[in-house]
Design an enzyme around this catalytic site. Structure first.
Site, short mmCIF file in Angstrom:
data_model
loop_
_atom_site.label_atom_id
_atom_site.label_comp_id
_atom_site.label_asym_id
_atom_site.label_seq_id
_atom_site.Cartn_x
_atom_site.Cartn_y
_atom_site.Cartn_z
N ASP A 1 0.53 -6.52 -2.05
CA ASP A 1 0.14 -6.87 -3.43
C ASP A 1 -0.60 -5.72 -4.09
OD1 ASP A 1 -1.81 -7.37 -1.50
OD2 ASP A 1 -2.78 -8.96 -2.64
N ASP B 1 12.34 -2.99 -6.77
CA ASP B 1 12.73 -3.29 -8.17
C ASP B 1 11.64 -2.84 -9.13
OD1 ASP B 1 15.20 -4.24 -7.66
OD2 ASP B 1 14.84 -6.29 -8.34
N ASP C 1 12.17 -5.86 -1.34
CA ASP C 1 13.03 -6.35 -2.42
C ASP C 1 12.29 -6.26 -3.75
OD1 ASP C 1 15.05 -7.58 -3.76
OD2 ASP C 1 14.96 -9.49 -2.69
N LYS D 1 1.22 -7.60 4.61
CA LYS D 1 0.09 -8.48 4.30
C LYS D 1 -0.60 -8.82 5.63
CE LYS D 1 -0.73 -10.66 0.90
NZ LYS D 1 -1.92 -10.46 0.03
N TYR E 1 14.43 -13.41 5.11
CA TYR E 1 15.77 -13.74 4.61
C TYR E 1 16.71 -14.17 5.73
CZ TYR E 1 14.34 -11.61 0.17
OH TYR E 1 13.69 -11.31 -0.99
#
Ligand code: NAD
Length: 363
Positions: free
Chosen positions: A228, A256, A252, A195, A144
């Site tokens: 993942d 959620d 992020d 990852k 970001y």
């Protein structure tokens, strides 16, 4: 004479923020009356309210107050009336500026399933019963913020969008320390997610977490997991997790997903922490809910539970945080509910009545 004195900056913000904050003030009043704590409150505006008052969503004088506080308690920001304001003057820009100026690099998002609200989850009760996960998300680095970034015109009718995922060792170590420290006070287990299989920044993340663990936190259980897989495991078997630490982008998304295991936006608190000695920022996960603002329908518990996190993480008042959380649990068990968590056989109350019921429970 109180034995502990604190300075708080209170930023109610927009929409339902001010309504929820009124209920937080009741809890502060109770702490002063019953728990021998004393608070100096600096009240100010953020978001759209600050734009109206100062012409910008976070004024320098507000930032100064935040810097001089032990903790910052925020409501929520945003609303349609500011949709057409310049990007850097929009309500959300105030919140981003606050996080950036104070270098709040660790975002804590608990996902806690209250027994009384177990049916609010979209997952089966046996999967989410007793769930208590804490996600620690790196908040000031990664893709970001990484450079280069932008959209480039390639001149042949094509364009290229670029963002850069970048982490340095000190960023990984400081958020890792927060996660390991917190795990020691909870279930003593950290899952570090990245990852590493396809990203160099993920490989570095894994190596630095492993080295930090070995050097300073070998008493804590550490497991590495691909992000993942973590998303999948959160839905399959969420109770295997205690603390999850991950980068800005994966955090992020994973926070959620974890939040929704609990099924109720009006119940979810969060904290953003920086270096020692810097005021932490405490705010509900939900937004300003303009659709219900001013109607007494807002659930104030997410903001109150955020304040409880401030007591625990910034003010070293864990006992009082426990009391507030237990009182919330008790209220829910008694079936006292705002409309967002209303269920058959429960008693519906408005925002203010929820705050009053909590004070009664605490007393
Ligand atoms: P939202 O979280 O405000 O609302 C989503 C839905 O949940 C709405 O139906 C709302 O009524 C309900 N809801 C949210 N909190 C509730 C509560 N405490 N009690 C009862 N019901 C509640 O998200 P949105 O509608 O996407 O966004 C509204 C505004 O909030 C936008 O301007 C957005 O940018 C902003 N926003 C701010 C923050 C923040 O302040 N950190 C976070 C998310 C969104």
């Amino acid at each position: 004479m109180s034995n502990k004195e604190f300075t708080l900056t209170i930023l109610p913000g927009d929409g339902i923020g001010p309504e929820a904050m009124t209920e937080v003030r009741k809890v502060i009043g109770w702490l002063e009356d019953s728990e021998d704590l004393s608070f100096t409150l600096h009240e100010d505006d953020i978001g759209g309210a600050a734009y109206e008052r100062y012409g910008e969503p976070l004024a320098d004088e507000t930032l100064d107050k935040c810097r001089a506080s032990d903790a910052i308690i925020m409501g929520s920001v945003g609303g349609q009336q500011w949709d057409n304001v310049d990007y850097n003057k929009r309500p959300e820009a105030g919140l981003l500026k606050l996080r950036k100026e104070l270098q709040l690099f660790a975002n804590l998002r608990p996902a806690l399933v209250f027994d009384a609200l177990i049916d609010a989850s979209t997952l089966k009760p046996e999967i989410v019963k007793g769930l208590d996960i804490l996600i620690v998300r790196e908040l000031t680095g990664g893709v970001y913020f990484g450079e280069p970034r932008g959209i480039e015109d390639l001149g042949n009718g094509q364009r290229r969008g670029v963002n850069t995922q970048v982490y340095e060792t000190y960023e990984i170590e400081r958020v890792g320390r927060v996660a390991f420290d917190l795990a020691r006070k909870r279930g003593n287990k950290v899952h570090s997610c990245e990852k590493a299989n396809v990203m160099e920044s993920g490989k570095l993340w894994r190596e630095d977490m492993t080295a930090l663990h070995k050097a300073e936190f070998s008493d804590v259980n550490l497991e590495h997991m691909y992000a993942d897989n973590c998303a999948m495991q959160l839905l399959r078997n969420p109770s295997q997790f205690d603390v999850i630490v991950t980068d800005n982008l994966f955090g992020d998304i994973l926070s959620d997903a974890a939040a929704m295991l609990t099924g109720s936006l009006g119940m979810l608190p969060s904290a953003s922490l920086g270096a020692k000695g810097v005021a932490g920022l405490y705010e509900p996960v939900h937004g300003s809910a303009p659709d219900i603002a001013g109607q007494g329908k807002a659930n104030p518990l997410a903001t109150i539970l955020s304040f409880a996190m401030a007591l625990r993480y910034s003010l070293d008042c864990g006992a009082q945080a426990d009391k507030i959380e237990q009182a919330v649990q008790a209220l829910l068990t008694k079936g006292i509910r705002t409309p967002d968590i209303m269920a058959n056989g429960c008693t519906e109350v408005n925002t203010s009545q929820m705050g009053d019921a909590l004070i009664k429970e605490l007393s």
